[in-house]
Design an enzyme around this catalytic site. Structure first.
Site, mmCIF file in Angstrom:
data_model
loop_
_atom_site.group_PDB
_atom_site.id
_atom_site.type_symbol
_atom_site.label_atom_id
_atom_site.label_comp_id
_atom_site.label_asym_id
_atom_site.label_seq_id
_atom_site.Cartn_x
_atom_site.Cartn_y
_atom_site.Cartn_z
ATOM 1 N N CYS A 111 9.019 -36.856 -41.868
ATOM 2 C CA CYS A 111 9.036 -35.463 -40.979
ATOM 3 C C CYS A 111 10.867 -34.811 -41.023
ATOM 4 O O CYS A 111 10.697 -33.821 -40.202
ATOM 5 C CB CYS A 111 8.696 -35.555 -39.853
ATOM 6 S SG CYS A 111 7.336 -36.778 -38.942
ATOM 7 N N HIS A 247 11.731 -30.316 -35.005
ATOM 8 C CA HIS A 247 10.138 -31.395 -35.208
ATOM 9 C C HIS A 247 9.186 -31.547 -33.939
ATOM 10 O O HIS A 247 9.522 -31.922 -33.041
ATOM 11 C CB HIS A 247 10.127 -32.842 -35.857
ATOM 12 C CG HIS A 247 9.517 -33.701 -36.634
ATOM 13 N ND1 HIS A 247 7.966 -33.401 -36.163
ATOM 14 C CD2 HIS A 247 8.659 -35.029 -35.885
ATOM 15 C CE1 HIS A 247 7.115 -33.559 -36.767
ATOM 16 N NE2 HIS A 247 7.757 -35.286 -36.296
ATOM 17 N N ASN A 277 1.289 -32.583 -34.775
ATOM 18 C CA ASN A 277 2.641 -33.526 -35.444
ATOM 19 C C ASN A 277 2.188 -32.825 -36.694
ATOM 20 O O ASN A 277 0.915 -33.363 -37.330
ATOM 21 C CB ASN A 277 2.798 -34.884 -35.236
ATOM 22 C CG ASN A 277 4.011 -35.146 -35.644
ATOM 23 O OD1 ASN A 277 3.943 -34.760 -36.651
ATOM 24 N ND2 ASN A 277 4.473 -36.089 -35.262
#
Length: 320
Positions: A111, A247, A277
């Protein structure tokens, strides 16, 4: 630091799946997902691939920046879900956009992949090895999920985000990175096992496994600390920052970071409600959304922060 973002782009799969739709396939509810994560829906690839979405995002960023393919001399793709072991995703993008003058390679920092790519580009600029970079985060995480594991599969989505970065005296003001491999088992997905004439292992592919509580504890401690470090490097107070683009893992993490930094939640734009996500693609997709929405003006100070598997993290303070 001689690196400035001058254009952005993004791409999402056509199929959008709501929490209510997931109820038809998984033992879960919209209320359970929404209350714990803030996620309402996510885009899932059907015909799209990691490469096809990355190329679409790259072309959009090039158009937004007014940059031609021949000007690009560096391509870095952050991904954990490329279509191929080789060639790299970056090389696939290079071939598709006809950036024949570029050096192209992938980065696996989960990420934080887009932020790691941005840091590498800045180092290339400083060394004189490049002047114009295409940085991409692209993921097809749906293929890495166990769709019987309701604790993980509902969290993730697919998509790609990209940015054109140029060598410039103004841009990145402060950047920090970190990793903690000792805690890497909090979020894992195994590659294919050893299988040859001398050893036999099951050939079934593994799926994503996550210790959600461990990841949450890591994020709410590490992310505000890394942002604070980046702000100190830049000589910027948190109150001077217009937006913190984090994020998009979980709304509770974002709220906790805002509280620890002492900043209003309005400074933390989100799109996880609609995207879930998307690992390395999360930050550049959100950046493109904020950019294309007209919310950024030249000279604005913003913070980008990524964190995830590895464990890895990065934060950057930028002048827009």
């Amino acid at each position: 630091m001689p690196a400035r973002i001058v254009g952005t782009g993004s791409a999402l799969p056509a199929l959008c799946i709501s929490n209510q739709k997931l109820e038809e396939y998984i033992d879960t509810t919209d209320e359970w997902i929404r209350s714990r994560t803030g996620i309402e829906e996510r885009h899932i690839a059907v015909e799209e691939t990691t490469a096809s979405m990355a190329v679409s995002a790259a072309k959009a960023a090039m158009e937004n920046a007014g940059v031609k393919a021949q000007e690009i001399d560096l391509i870095i793709a952050g991904s954990v879900s490329g279509d191929m072991c080789f060639p790299s995703l970056a090389c696939q993008i290079q071939g598709a956009v006809l950036a024949e003058n570029a050096i192209a390679f992938d980065v696996n920092a989960a990420c934080a992949g887009f932020l790691f790519g941005l840091s590498i580009a800045e180092a290339y600029f400083t060394s004189g090895m490049a002047k114009t970079a295409l940085i991409i985060g692209a993921e097809t995480l749906s293929k890495m999920m166990d769709w019987n594991d309701r604790s993980t599969c509902v969290l993730f989505g697919d998509g790609a985000g990209a940015a054109i970065v140029k060598k410039d005296e103004k841009g990145i003001m402060g950047l920090v990175q970190g990793s903690d491999g000792g805690r890497g088992d909090a979020l894992t997905c195994q590659n294919r096992p050893v299988n040859n004439p001398f050893v036999k292992n099951p050939t079934d592919l593994d799926y994503t496994k996550m210790d959600g509580q461990a990841v949450y504890r890591f994020a709410v401690k590490t992310v505000p600390a890394s942002i604070t470090q980046a702000l100190e490097k830049a000589g910027v107070d948190a109150g001077e920052v217009k937006y913190f683009l984090l994020h998009q893992a979980n709304i509770r993490i974002i709220e906790a970071v805002a509280k620890k930094l002492g900043q209003p939640i309005e400074k933390f734009p989100t799109n996880l409600q609609k995207c879930g996500n998307i690992s390395a693609a999360s930050v550049p997709i959100l950046l493109d959304y904020v950019n294309k929405s007209g919310k950024l003006q030249k000279g604005d100070r913003i913070v980008l922060a990524g964190f995830g598997a590895g464990l890895t993290w990065a934060a950057a303070v930028l002048t827009w």
